[in-house]
Design an enzyme around this catalytic site. Sequence first.
Site, short mmCIF file in Angstrom:
data_model
loop_
_atom_site.label_atom_id
_atom_site.label_comp_id
_atom_site.label_asym_id
_atom_site.label_seq_id
_atom_site.Cartn_x
_atom_site.Cartn_y
_atom_site.Cartn_z
N ASP A 21 0.84 -1.21 0.00
CA ASP A 21 0.00 0.00 0.00
C ASP A 21 0.87 1.26 0.00
O ASP A 21 1.98 1.24 0.53
CB ASP A 21 -0.91 -0.03 1.24
CG ASP A 21 -2.08 0.91 1.09
OD1 ASP A 21 -2.28 1.48 0.01
OD2 ASP A 21 -2.81 1.11 2.09
N HIS A 38 2.88 2.98 -8.92
CA HIS A 38 2.76 1.54 -9.17
C HIS A 38 3.99 1.00 -9.88
O HIS A 38 4.51 -0.06 -9.52
CB HIS A 38 1.50 1.24 -9.98
CG HIS A 38 0.23 1.63 -9.29
ND1 HIS A 38 -0.01 1.31 -7.97
CD2 HIS A 38 -0.87 2.32 -9.71
CE1 HIS A 38 -1.21 1.78 -7.62
NE2 HIS A 38 -1.74 2.39 -8.65
N LEU A 132 10.67 -20.98 -4.01
CA LEU A 132 9.62 -20.09 -3.51
C LEU A 132 8.36 -20.17 -4.40
O LEU A 132 8.47 -20.20 -5.62
CB LEU A 132 10.16 -18.65 -3.54
CG LEU A 132 9.14 -17.54 -3.27
CD1 LEU A 132 8.77 -17.50 -1.79
CD2 LEU A 132 9.71 -16.17 -3.69
#
Length: 247
Positions: A21, A38, A132
Site C-alpha cells: 500500500d 505503481h 519459492l
Amino acid sequence: MDLKSKIVQQNLPQHIAIIMDGNGRWAKQSGQPRLFGHSNGVRAVREVTEASAELGIKYLTLYAFSTENWNRPEMEVMGLMSLLVDTVGKELDTLLKNNVRLRSIGDLSKLPNSTKDALERAILKTKDNTGLTLILALNYSSRWEILDAVNKISKDIRNGFLPGDINESVFSNYLSTVGIPDPELLIRTSGELRISNFLLWQLAYTELYFTDTFWPDFSRQHFYEAIDSYQSRERRFGKTSEQLETS
Ligand code: FPP
C-alpha cells in the site's frame, strides 16, 4: 547491525503475505501520477521476492489487485493491468532461473485477456519449480473467496459428493489457497491499520506487522525488520506462556 544475519533460520515464517500500500501517496509526494507509484512498486516486488527466495521462505502472497480496485479511475486500472503483463513478461526468465513457482488467487476470468494470458502462461511455465511459490492475489477479495467456497460446497452436497460434516480442513480445501499453509506473518505498508478484505479465513492466527513506509520505498532491510519483529513474538494459539514453556 546487519539484520539479515539476525534472522533465525529455524523460526522462519513459511508463508508471508503482504498488502502493498501507498503507491499513490508515494507518487503524489513528488507531484507524479499514481501510475508512477505503481511502476516504482515493481522494484519493491522484485526485492522482497529475491529476499524471500534467498532466505528460504516457501510462500509469498502479494495483494496486487482487489475486487474493489475496479472502482478506481479507468486509466489507473488499465495502467495496472498492463504493468502486470509487462512485469510478468519481463520477469519470467528470472523466475525460471531462480526456481520460483508463480500462482494466483482471485477470479482471473474477469481480467483483461492480455493480463490473464500473460499470467496463465507464466503460471504454466513455472509450475514444476520447487523453490519459492509467489502468489499474486488478483481480482481477489476474501468475502468473494469465502462465498465462492460456500457455493462450491453447497453444489457438492447437492450432487452427493460431500456426505460428512464440514470441518476446517474440508472448508480450507474449497478456498483458492488450497494446499498453501496459512501465513504466519502479514505485512501492510503505508501506515494503514486494516486488513481490507484480504485472507480473512487464513489470517486467523497470523502475526500482523504494520509499517509507515510506502510500498515503493519498501526494501530488503524493511523486510528483514518485519521478520525480526515476527521472530521476537510469542505465538500462543490460545495457550498460556507457561504451557508453551513445558511443551
Ligand atoms: C496500493 O497502493 C497498491 C496497489 C493497488 C497495486 C499494487 C501493484 C503493484 C505494486 C505493481 C505491480 C505488482 C506486481 C505484482 C507485478 P495505492 O494505490 O492504494 O496507494 P495509496 O493508498 O497511496 O493511494
